[in-house]
Write a protein that holds these residues in place. Structure first.
Motif, PDB file in Angstrom:
ATOM      1  N   PHE A   1      11.109   8.974  -4.116  1.00 65.09           N
ATOM      2  CA  PHE A   1      10.070   9.750  -3.451  1.00 65.09           C
ATOM      3  C   PHE A   1      10.258   9.720  -1.932  1.00 65.09           C
ATOM      4  O   PHE A   1       9.521   9.072  -1.202  1.00 65.09           O
ATOM      5  N   GLY A   2      11.250  10.465  -1.463  1.00 61.80           N
ATOM      6  CA  GLY A   2      11.532  10.534  -0.035  1.00 61.80           C
ATOM      7  C   GLY A   2      10.600  11.491   0.691  1.00 61.80           C
ATOM      8  O   GLY A   2       9.725  12.105   0.087  1.00 61.80           O
TER       9      GLY A   2
ATOM     10  N   LEU B   1       0.835  -1.201   0.000  1.00 66.41           N
ATOM     11  CA  LEU B   1       0.000   0.000   0.000  1.00 66.41           C
ATOM     12  C   LEU B   1       0.869   1.251   0.000  1.00 66.41           C
ATOM     13  O   LEU B   1       0.605   2.209  -0.732  1.00 66.41           O
ATOM     14  N   TRP B   2       1.892   1.235   0.831  1.00 63.67           N
ATOM     15  CA  TRP B   2       2.774   2.394   0.933  1.00 63.67           C
ATOM     16  C   TRP B   2       3.486   2.664  -0.394  1.00 63.67           C
ATOM     17  O   TRP B   2       3.616   3.803  -0.826  1.00 63.67           O
ATOM     18  N   LYS B   3       3.947   1.596  -1.015  1.00 66.27           N
ATOM     19  CA  LYS B   3       4.645   1.766  -2.298  1.00 66.27           C
ATOM     20  C   LYS B   3       3.703   2.320  -3.351  1.00 66.27           C
ATOM     21  O   LYS B   3       4.079   3.164  -4.169  1.00 66.27           O
ATOM     22  N   ARG B   4       2.490   1.841  -3.341  1.00 64.62           N
ATOM     23  CA  ARG B   4       1.516   2.326  -4.328  1.00 64.62           C
ATOM     24  C   ARG B   4       1.250   3.810  -4.094  1.00 64.62           C
ATOM     25  O   ARG B   4       1.141   4.601  -5.028  1.00 64.62           O
ATOM     26  N   GLU B   5       1.143   4.172  -2.827  1.00 62.54           N
ATOM     27  CA  GLU B   5       0.904   5.579  -2.490  1.00 62.54           C
ATOM     28  C   GLU B   5       2.083   6.447  -2.916  1.00 62.54           C
ATOM     29  O   GLU B   5       1.895   7.554  -3.453  1.00 62.54           O
ATOM     30  N   GLN B   6       3.279   5.953  -2.708  1.00 65.76           N
ATOM     31  CA  GLN B   6       4.459   6.716  -3.121  1.00 65.76           C
ATOM     32  C   GLN B   6       4.480   6.900  -4.632  1.00 65.76           C
ATOM     33  O   GLN B   6       4.776   7.973  -5.139  1.00 65.76           O
ATOM     34  N   ALA B   7       4.118   5.848  -5.349  1.00 65.89           N
ATOM     35  CA  ALA B   7       4.112   5.929  -6.816  1.00 65.89           C
ATOM     36  C   ALA B   7       3.050   6.914  -7.297  1.00 65.89           C
ATOM     37  O   ALA B   7       3.259   7.684  -8.232  1.00 65.89           O
TER      38      ALA B   7
ATOM     39  N   PHE C   1      10.490   4.393   4.032  1.00 61.40           N
ATOM     40  CA  PHE C   1       9.094   4.744   4.315  1.00 61.40           C
ATOM     41  C   PHE C   1       8.978   5.728   5.469  1.00 61.40           C
ATOM     42  O   PHE C   1       7.967   5.753   6.178  1.00 61.40           O
ATOM     43  N   LEU C   2      10.003   6.522   5.633  1.00 64.16           N
ATOM     44  CA  LEU C   2      10.024   7.490   6.739  1.00 64.16           C
ATOM     45  C   LEU C   2       8.805   8.402   6.742  1.00 64.16           C
ATOM     46  O   LEU C   2       8.268   8.740   7.793  1.00 64.16           O
ATOM     47  N   ALA C   3       8.348   8.781   5.571  1.00 65.74           N
ATOM     48  CA  ALA C   3       7.234   9.727   5.488  1.00 65.74           C
ATOM     49  C   ALA C   3       5.961   9.206   6.157  1.00 65.74           C
ATOM     50  O   ALA C   3       5.215   9.980   6.742  1.00 65.74           O
TER      51      ALA C   3
END
Length: 343
Positions: free
Chosen positions: A194-195, A74-80, A153-155
């Motif tokens: 995408f940091g 989910l996090w990766k998808r959101e970052q993308a 995934f710091l954000a």
DNA sequence: GCGACAG
DNA sequence: ATCTTGTCGC
């Protein structure tokens, strides 16, 4: 400090008992490269690695343990998704000016932690006048983190509280809205480009610069002997060298920000700014190694924690420090030496 | 078991 | 991020 200009100080926020974002982890976790490793366990006494402690206290703390693999998806998808909105070039006139004329307010954000606790933290946003670099706004607030720290995934751990701080500023002192934010962490110099600096930039629509204190080893970048050699070649404040990723793209710059500092800063584009301007601005904000906006955010958030925990007095009533001048001034006194940072 | 690891 | 004392330098 110039108390008269400070605003936004708040009593500690209630410790809302947030439900954990991710469930306990199974033993079948797979890891990719250096990314996605669990933060060091910090159990009170002998911590077992069975994942038991996160079960026992699931209601009280969180932000510990490793999120489920589904969470990472989910996090990766959101970052993308958000990455598509990043603008990696100058969008403001002052960014092109050699002296940054037109730039009056630079913001800095940081999150500091309570020592034996991976959940309780203080999120801070400060705004400094430019080029004087004097604090004209401060907002420190206790928060309860819900996500653990995982490299890459710091954000997802810190950004929600920083966005909140920006929103509070927008509502209460819009005239003090910074024209750019310096963020403790990376921008496009990131596993997926995408940091946290990009993330915060897109969510707030503010120009952002990523300023990391250590090299994030991604896309072929390594803090190896060759890298260290380049660092030793940096002579004076302002010297820098590009950080080229495997694809040949320049992901950021290593910058010597102070004549007497051994370690460089790792600057990368966050949002709405070119790398050239990002490096120049970072240097323009450095009195010491760490850019003043980030440094002040760090100092003040840690002080806030110290005061909040150090004073045994009643946590709820006896708050409100010497709030001398509540109104910093929407209209500073005539002939005041206040920097002209207002709208 | 050791090392790696933005904050 | 945080744990930590002294120490070297301006």
């Amino acid at each position: 400090m110039r108390a008269g200009a400070l605003r936004g100080l708040r009593p500690p926020g209630g410790s809302v008992c947030n439900a954990r974002l991710a469930g306990p982890t199974g033993p079948t976790e797979r890891r990719h490269g250096n990314e996605g490793r669990t933060a060091p366990a910090r159990g009170a006494s002998g911590s077992d690695n069975t994942g038991r402690d996160t079960r026992d206290c699931a209601m009280a703390r969180e932000a510990v343990g490793r999120p489920a693999e589904e969470t990472f998806s989910l996090w990766k998808r959101e970052q993308a998704r958000l990455k598509a909105r990043v603008v990696d070039r100058d969008t403001e006139a002052w960014q092109r000016d050699p002296a940054f004329s037109g730039l009056q307010r630079v913001g800095g954000v940081d999150v500091s932690f309570v020592k034996g606790d991976s959940v309780s933290a203080c999120a801070s946003l400060v705004v400094l006048s430019y080029p004087e670099l004097e604090v004209v706004y401060e907002d420190c607030r206790m928060v309860s983190l819900t996500a653990p720290y995982v490299s890459g995934f710091l954000a997802f751990r810190e950004v929600p509280f920083l966005v909140d701080a920006v929103r509070r500023l927008r509502e209460k002192e819009p005239c003090l809205m910074p024209q750019v934010l310096l963020v403790d962490g990376n921008g496009v110099l990131h596993h997926r480009g995408f940091g946290v600096a990009c993330h915060l930039g897109v969510l707030t629509d503010l120009p952002c610069v990523g300023v990391a204190k250590k090299l994030l080893q991604v896309d072929g970048l390594e803090n190896n002997a060759q890298h260290k050699e380049k660092i030793q070649l940096l002579q004076a404040r302002g010297d820098s060298f590009p950080l080229m990723g495997g694809s040949g793209t320049i992901l950021g710059m290593a910058l010597k920000s102070h004549d007497h500092s051994t370690k460089p800063l790792y600057v990368s584009v966050g949002h709405k700014m070119s790398l050239e301007a990002a490096v120049r601005l970072t240097l323009g904000c450095c009195r010491f190694r760490i850019p003043e906006p980030v440094r002040q955010a760090d100092i003040r958030s840690r002080d806030y924690i110290r005061r909040t925990l150090g004073v045994p007095g009643p946590p709820a009533p006896g708050r409100e420090r010497n709030q001398k001048a509540q109104r910093p001034k929407a209209c500073p006194k005539e002939g005041s030496e206040e920097p002209a940072v207002l709208c």
